[in-house]
Design a protein around this motif. Structure first.
Motif, PDB file in Angstrom:
ATOM      1  N   GLY A  89      23.708  -2.485   7.396  1.00 42.14           N
ATOM      2  CA  GLY A  89      22.922  -3.397   6.625  1.00 42.14           C
ATOM      3  C   GLY A  89      22.036  -2.680   5.733  1.00 42.14           C
TER       4      GLY A  89
ATOM      5  N   TRP B  38      30.038  -2.319   9.624  1.00 37.19           N
ATOM      6  CA  TRP B  38      29.152  -2.874   8.449  1.00 37.19           C
ATOM      7  C   TRP B  38      27.584  -2.126   8.626  1.00 37.19           C
TER       8      TRP B  38
ATOM      9  N   ARG C  49      23.908  -6.141  12.015  1.00 35.19           N
ATOM     10  CA  ARG C  49      24.834  -7.347  12.047  1.00 35.19           C
ATOM     11  C   ARG C  49      24.122  -8.617  11.521  1.00 35.19           C
ATOM     12  N   ILE C  50      22.804  -8.597  11.520  1.00 34.68           N
ATOM     13  CA  ILE C  50      22.138  -9.711  11.054  1.00 34.68           C
ATOM     14  C   ILE C  50      21.435  -9.801   9.685  1.00 34.68           C
ATOM     15  N   ASN C  51      21.697  -8.444   9.143  1.00 40.19           N
ATOM     16  CA  ASN C  51      21.326  -8.245   7.868  1.00 40.19           C
ATOM     17  C   ASN C  51      22.447  -8.584   6.675  1.00 40.19           C
ATOM     18  N   ALA C  52      22.033  -9.320   5.748  1.00 43.29           N
ATOM     19  CA  ALA C  52      23.003  -9.969   4.735  1.00 43.29           C
ATOM     20  C   ALA C  52      23.358  -9.038   3.588  1.00 43.29           C
ATOM     21  N   THR C  53      22.479  -8.214   3.501  1.00 48.39           N
ATOM     22  CA  THR C  53      22.661  -7.090   2.676  1.00 48.39           C
ATOM     23  C   THR C  53      22.817  -5.931   3.100  1.00 48.39           C
TER      24      THR C  53
END
Length: 290
Positions: free
Chosen positions: A64, A62, A46-50
């Motif tokens: 990551g 999602w 959830r906190i991984n932008a890639t």
């Protein structure tokens, strides 16, 4: 897409901890942090932008910075898992080496991974006695022809089938030997403990050859539907096998279910129990010659 861990902390305690940490919320738009509903993997994603969105059981999930290169399994296990759980986004590490998708030449090879078609009436919930006895027969044949217990994993979605397998295969009276020195009880007990289990308990392990005993009949088809409700269970079962995977079960019960239908149609040809026994004889002859 592995099997979710079993979380046993009481919900009331989870709720109190959430309130104490300021993470408790009844707002459906607020992300869920409860370990009863969300894994550490999902929180990390959830906190991984890639990353990438991957279709998972009808929804977009999602993931990551996903690990995409798979190294453990040959085909068809890799291809089936890639189809049912990873939207064809995994990459085989030996993509440019077709021979790397086959068992090594010196392995105990039972031929192409297959679906061994064997049904029957279930007793004790999901246990089909014919499948238990066939598994005993197959393992016993390897012992008689090679002098050693096989390096198989024997797994099932259900604990009752695991218990039935251990009870049947762990009983020396069922081995038709007449000489307990040939197969000491302690060695057999150890083999059963290490080699027979549920898919859940074998997560993270690997072996060259895996047999999966499915169980269930028309009266207990609901249990089969539960096992097929997500790709996770079959994905984990398939990917325990590095080289060969054999399902033992009734394709009438399992063949049309989600994810199992892919396994039925994609590189898991159906064979009879007798064909599998012939393969054991051929493999054992080659083993003894080697």
């Amino acid at each position: 897409m592995q099997i979710e861990p079993v979380f046993t902390v009481p919900p009331r305690l989870v709720s109190l901890l959430a309130q104490h940490s300021g993470l408790g919320s009844s707002d459906p738009e607020v992300p869920v942090f409860s370990p009863s509903h969300t894994s550490v993997q999902v929180l990390a994603d959830r906190i991984n932008a890639t990353g990438a969105y991957i279709e998972n059981n009808g929804t977009e999930q999602w993931v990551g910075c996903p690990l995409r290169v798979h190294r453990r399994c040959a085909d068809p296990m890799f291809s089936i898992a890639n189809t049912i759980a990873y939207s064809e986004k995994m990459v085989f590490h030996g993509y440019n080496k077709p021979e790397s998708r086959l068992p090594p030449e010196n392995s105990f090879d039972l031929g192409q991974s297959s679906w061994i078609t064997l049904g029957g009436s279930a007793s004790d919930h999901q246990v089909v006695t014919e499948q238990i006895h066939f598994t005993l027969r197959a393992v016993r044949e390897v012992l008689h022809l090679t002098g050693g217990l096989p390096d198989f994993y024997i797994i099932s979605p259900f604990r009752r089938i695991k218990a039935a397998l251990i009870e049947t295969l762990g009983n020396l009276d069922n081995w038709e030997m007449g000489n307990s020195d040939y197969l000491p009880k302690t060695a057999l007990t150890k083999w059963c403990r290490e080699r027979i289990g549920t898919v859940h308990t074998f997560q993270g392990k690997e072996e060259s050859t895996v047999l999966m005993v499915l169980g269930c009949d028309g009266e207990t088809a609901g249990a089969a539907q539960w096992a097929a409700s997500k790709p996770n269970l079959l994905n984990v079962a398939l990917t325990r096998a590095k080289h060969r995977f054999f399902m033992i079960g009734d394709p009438v019960i399992w063949g049309g279910l989600p994810h199992f239908s892919v396994a039925s149609e994609q590189d898991l040809p159906r064979i009879t129990p007798e064909e599998f026994m012939r393969r054991i004889e051929i493999a054992c002859e080659k083993e003894n010659e080697g």
